[in-house]
Design a protein around this motif. Structure first.
Motif, PDB file in Angstrom:
ATOM      1  N   ALA B  51      -6.868 -25.853 -80.675  1.00 45.72           N
ATOM      2  CA  ALA B  51      -7.936 -26.843 -81.736  1.00 45.72           C
ATOM      3  C   ALA B  51      -9.196 -26.529 -81.329  1.00 45.72           C
ATOM      4  CB  ALA B  51      -7.688 -28.041 -81.882  1.00 45.72           C
ATOM      5  N   GLU B  67       0.132 -22.396 -82.561  1.00 42.22           N
ATOM      6  CA  GLU B  67      -1.165 -23.154 -82.381  1.00 42.22           C
ATOM      7  C   GLU B  67      -0.837 -24.287 -81.600  1.00 42.22           C
ATOM      8  OE1 GLU B  67      -2.993 -24.430 -86.237  1.00 42.22           O
ATOM      9  OE2 GLU B  67      -1.843 -26.429 -85.585  1.00 42.22           O
ATOM     10  N   HIS B  70      -4.656 -30.075 -79.864  1.00 43.63           N
ATOM     11  CA  HIS B  70      -5.957 -30.064 -79.095  1.00 43.63           C
ATOM     12  C   HIS B  70      -5.738 -30.347 -77.687  1.00 43.63           C
ATOM     13  CE1 HIS B  70     -10.197 -29.873 -78.394  1.00 43.63           C
ATOM     14  NE2 HIS B  70     -10.687 -30.913 -78.634  1.00 43.63           N
ATOM     15  N   ARG B  72      -3.646 -28.962 -75.340  1.00 45.87           N
ATOM     16  CA  ARG B  72      -2.176 -28.823 -74.917  1.00 45.87           C
ATOM     17  C   ARG B  72      -1.621 -27.466 -74.620  1.00 45.87           C
ATOM     18  NH1 ARG B  72      -3.926 -33.648 -73.968  1.00 45.87           N
ATOM     19  NH2 ARG B  72      -3.883 -34.969 -75.895  1.00 45.87           N
ATOM     20  N   ASP B  97     -11.502 -28.183 -75.217  1.00 43.41           N
ATOM     21  CA  ASP B  97     -10.131 -28.066 -75.191  1.00 43.41           C
ATOM     22  C   ASP B  97      -9.558 -28.124 -73.806  1.00 43.41           C
ATOM     23  OD1 ASP B  97      -7.769 -27.560 -77.611  1.00 43.41           O
ATOM     24  OD2 ASP B  97      -7.593 -26.262 -75.505  1.00 43.41           O
ATOM     25  N   MET B 128     -16.418 -25.964 -83.178  1.00 35.58           N
ATOM     26  CA  MET B 128     -15.646 -26.241 -84.125  1.00 35.58           C
ATOM     27  C   MET B 128     -16.324 -27.502 -84.963  1.00 35.58           C
ATOM     28  SD  MET B 128     -11.919 -26.370 -85.491  1.00 35.58           S
ATOM     29  CE  MET B 128     -11.858 -25.581 -86.810  1.00 35.58           C
TER      30      MET B 128
END
Ligand SMILES: Cc1ncc(C[n+]2csc(CCOP(=O)(O)OP(=O)(O)O)c2C)c(N)n1
Ligand code: SF4
Ligand SMILES: [Mg+2]
Lengths: 353, 257, 182
Positions: B51, B67, B70, B72, B97, B128
């Motif tokens: 993320a 994906e 966030h 991990r 992250d 982001m």
């Protein structure tokens, strides 16, 4: 009183600071980034105000627990994925009977989902979300004015019941600006004996959630349950609109309720008599209040920006005494009042005689 | 006959990057794809995007990708690698992250010496979400959550991931690079290739930290962002090889090849 | 009565400011107002837009699926939103930076070269305020005085000179149409 134009996220912050919140911890996530950003500036300007950008949501909720134990009014905020991470901490605060305010500016889920407005976290919010036998008071504002009023109320309720309180709004409410008037907050009533500030020359105390003895744990659970019972009786709030003579009632909360109201007004012009029942507290759910309507009105349409979660509480409340239909828009697409009016009209014509 | 000197790497899809002009993510994507092509591992590579601004990396890399929530990524990457030991697994992470929400996952994947590669994009902000303070934000640096500049008394210090992680016994290869000039981009590409090679040879955990421009949130143009990396960022985060425990034999083999 | 307006343009053109100032002046006139910015990852691409609703009753949705007015500060905005405008609605176009014109023939169109006028005034950043001058002139949603007072209270007491140039810019936009129609 002065009207100001502010975005929902800022309103929450300003109301919290005015209500005496002096500790905020949070982690960035869209669509609520304006909350930590506002707090970074204004909480640090407020007398005694503490702002920490924590390294995660897990850390933020545990900071709130710490600040709350130390005796401060404390708040954290996030959006759906981050709220999932806070659940262990919320459960722990409920167990330890620590007040605190948690704001969820919901976005589309599950998983990372998207950042559009959604109501997919109803179950998580109203069922506790974390593990164990506990409850969280959940307030669902539908206007920016309510964001201000309910944020202030959240701190009072949290102190009164020594329990976490959640404000459940969505991305649209967080981003939108509306005029708002900040009312005078009530003075804080919270007994010092619940705060951990060092024993001084008195007796030391501790706060804990681990209760190994099953009988003691049971008693603790029942004690909490009795508290939740009181909350269920005393604290349900809701709004009714156009209920008299209504042949059908829309049940919706938050943004969905705004849209529904707009749709109802349109249909009124076409001679359809439709009312709105809007829960303001999602837990405790205004169950009695809804059930009492079912003596008069037999047709209900539940509208949520999810695949149908509050729907279950409405079924429980109406206990089979009325016909319940559902319309859902999960995933972040917010229908217009006109679109919703079309849906309602179709169902109205089929069900109302 | 014309000789092709520059073309889209095979491991990049025909898609236009959504990154802002001058963003380091685009450059790093490209050189990772080139390395994958050159090593001929497109079919056995599995990537884990984060993320962060790079969340849509699966739209660009033509390799299998999953994906991660966030922070991990390293947990997922560790498990994928253990389940499929002969695949090449990398996680791609920003500073928020890796060094904030996912510091535990990253630290412990490194400490376990997982045979994976982490590509770590250090742009000193949360790109982001709109430029909030990151763990790697420098002292005095203004962000939307450090409006007066990062204050060490209230906000702590920039986290030096390479310095810290190089202390972990589980780490085999660790280098900090920059992508603010053609020469530095080439250096970064070499480092990424070395890291992937380290993994392919079964030598264990590798991490490449990359100082990467975020013109949008730094509120600078692309050129000044590159200058800023030289003049400010690289002073706090000096580039270099922080750890190289790749056995000597393979090193020489590489030089020979 | 409910009136919805979409403001759209590049980031940096002060598009959100146009929306906020209109909403603020609507509030000061005693209307119900909502302002909703587009938010999210698409903002990274450098476009910005927002929606303002002004009504004499509660506003159900701050979203405009069928706006009465569109203020397009560049051509991508025109293409994104022109088809949403209601029949008999109005499109305001910053004609300085685009030769594109609306395809619609069932709406009113006002072309205001606000970037050029701004250049003439010596400050390209006031193009948005010039547009607001024209917008208020045509729509009459609030009076110029209410609008300018709102603008000043949003800008704060930061700079007297700023208030001065804003007033000038507003007047330039307002008068541009006056002269055109006169
Ligand atoms: C649990 C959770 N919290 C927060 C977020 C929101 N979020 C998405 S990306 C991000 C940080 C991005 O910063 P960084 O990792 O530095 O990557 P960059 O965008 O700078 O490349 C955050 C906070 C999320 N998706 N999930
Ligand atoms: S915000 Fe920064 S990191 Fe994200 S795409 Fe733009 S330049 Fe790159
Ligand atoms: Mg970053």
């Amino acid at each position: 009183m002065n009207k100001v134009l502010m975005s929902g996220n800022f309103i929450i912050c300003e109301a919290a600071i005015r209500a005496g919140c002096r500790f905020y911890a949070g982690y960035p996530i869209t669509p609520q980034n304006e909350i930590p950003e506002y707090m970074a500036e204004h909480m640090r300007k407020a007398e005694g105000g503490i702002f920490i950008q924590s390294e995660s949501e897990i850390v933020a909720i545990n900071m709130i627990a710490g600040a709350s134990a130390a005796g401060l009014r404390a708040m954290t905020s996030s959006s759906s994925p981050g709220i999932s991470l806070k659940q262990e901490g919320i459960s722990s605060m409920a167990a330890c009977e620590l007040p605190g305010v948690v704001v969820n500016i919901m976005r589309g889920g599950p998983g990372l989902g998207n950042i559009r407005p959604s109501q997919g976290d109803y179950f998580q919010a109203t069922r506790g979300g974390g593990h164990g036998d506990y409850r969280t008071i959940v307030l669902a504002p539908a206007t920016c004015q309510e964001l201000a009023d309910l944020t202030m109320a959240a701190f009072d309720l949290a102190d009164k019941y020594r329990n976490p309180v959640m404000i459940l709004a969505d991305g649209m409410m967080g981003q939108m600006m509306e005029p708002v008037t900040f009312k005078k907050p009530k003075p804080r009533i919270y007994n010092k004996k619940f705060m951990l500030q060092g024993a001084g020359s008195g007796k030391s105390k501790f706060i804990r959630g681990l209760i190994l003895d099953p009988i003691d744990m049971e008693e603790h659970n029942w004690k909490l349950a009795r508290k939740y019972e009181v909350i269920s009786k005393k604290e349900p709030r809701h709004e009714e609109y156009n209920i008299n003579n209504a042949k059908m009632i829309i049940v919706a909360y938050g943004t969905a309720a705004r849209i529904a109201k707009g749709a109802i007004k349109r249909l009124q012009n076409n001679g359809m008599n439709i009312g709105l029942f809007r829960p303001v507290t999602l837990w405790p759910f205004p169950e009695q209040q809804l059930r009492s309507l079912s003596a008069k009105v037999k047709n209900y349409l539940v509208f949520e920006m999810s695949t149908g979660q509050m729907l279950e509480d409405i079924r429980l409340a109406l206990q089979g005494y009325a016909d319940i239909r559902f319309h859902g828009r999960p995933g972040g697409a917010v229908p217009t009042p006109a679109e919703l009016a079309n849906v309602i009209a179709r169902i109205y014509e089929r069900t109302v005689k | 006959m014309a000789k092709i000197v520059y073309q889209r790497p095979k491991s990049l899809k025909e898609a236009v990057f959504h990154y802002c002009p001058g963003c380091g993510h685009s450059i790093v994507h490209r050189i990772i794809a080139e390395v994958i092509d050159e090593l001929g591992i497109r079919g056995i590579t599995i990537g884990v995007p984060p993320a962060g601004c790079a969340v849509l990396a699966y739209n660009y890399f033509d390799v299998d990708m999953i994906e991660a929530p966030h922070g991990r990524g390293p947990a997922m990457a560790s498990a994928i690698k253990r389940s499929l030991p002969d695949r090449v697994v990398f996680s791609y992470q920003g500073d928020g992250d890796l060094a904030a929400i996912g510091i535990a996952e990253s630290f412990h994947a490194a400490n376990r010496g997982e045979n994976i590669t982490i590509i770590f994009i250090n742009n000193a902000v949360y790109g982001m979400t709109g430029g909030q303070m990151a763990p790697t934000t420098m002292l005095e640096q203004k962000t939307t959550t450090s409006p007066l500049g990062r204050n060490n008394k209230l906000d702590g210090y920039p986290v030096k991931v390479s310095e810290i992680f190089s202390q972990l016994q589980g780490v085999t290869y660790l280098e900090r690079c920059m992508v603010n000039s053609p020469a530095n981009v080439n250096k970064t590409k070499k480092a990424i290739k070395k890291a992937f090679q380290c993994q392919i040879n079964g030598h264990g955990f590798s991490l490449i930290e990359i100082l990467s421009p975020c013109p949008t949130n730094w509120k600078m143009n692309a050129v000044n962002s590159c200058k800023w990396i030289d003049e400010v960022m690289s002073k706090v985060f000096p580039p270099g090889v922080f750890k190289d425990d790749i056995p000597a034999a393979t090193k020489t083999a590489e030089v020979d090849s | 009565m409910i009136v919805k307006t979409i403001f759209s343009g590049f980031g940096g053109q002060g598009v959100l400011m146009m929306g906020v100032s209109l909403a603020h002046s609507g509030m000061n006139k005693g209307f119900h107002v909502t302002y909703l910015p587009a938010y999210g990852a698409e903002m990274r691409g450098g476009t910005a837009n927002c929606t303002v609703a002004i009504a004499d009753e509660e506003i159900a949705s701050p979203v405009a699926s069928e706006p009465n007015f569109l203020v397009a500060m560049n051509s991508p905005s025109l293409f994104s939103f022109q088809n949403k405008v209601i029949v008999e609605g109005t499109i305001f176009l910053n004609s300085s930076i685009t030769n594109d014109r609306p395809h619609r023939h069932d709406v009113k169109v006002f072309c205001i070269p606000c970037s050029d006028i701004a250049q003439d005034l010596g400050n390209i950043r006031v193009a948005n305020i010039i547009m607001m001058g024209a917008f208020i002139k045509v729509t009459g949603i609030v009076t110029s005085e209410i609008y300018l007072n709102s603008l000043e209270s949003i800008m704060g007491s930061r700079k007297k000179s700023l208030a001065e140039i804003n007033r000038k810019a507003f007047a330039a936009g307002f008068d541009y149409l006056k002269n055109q129609q006169g």
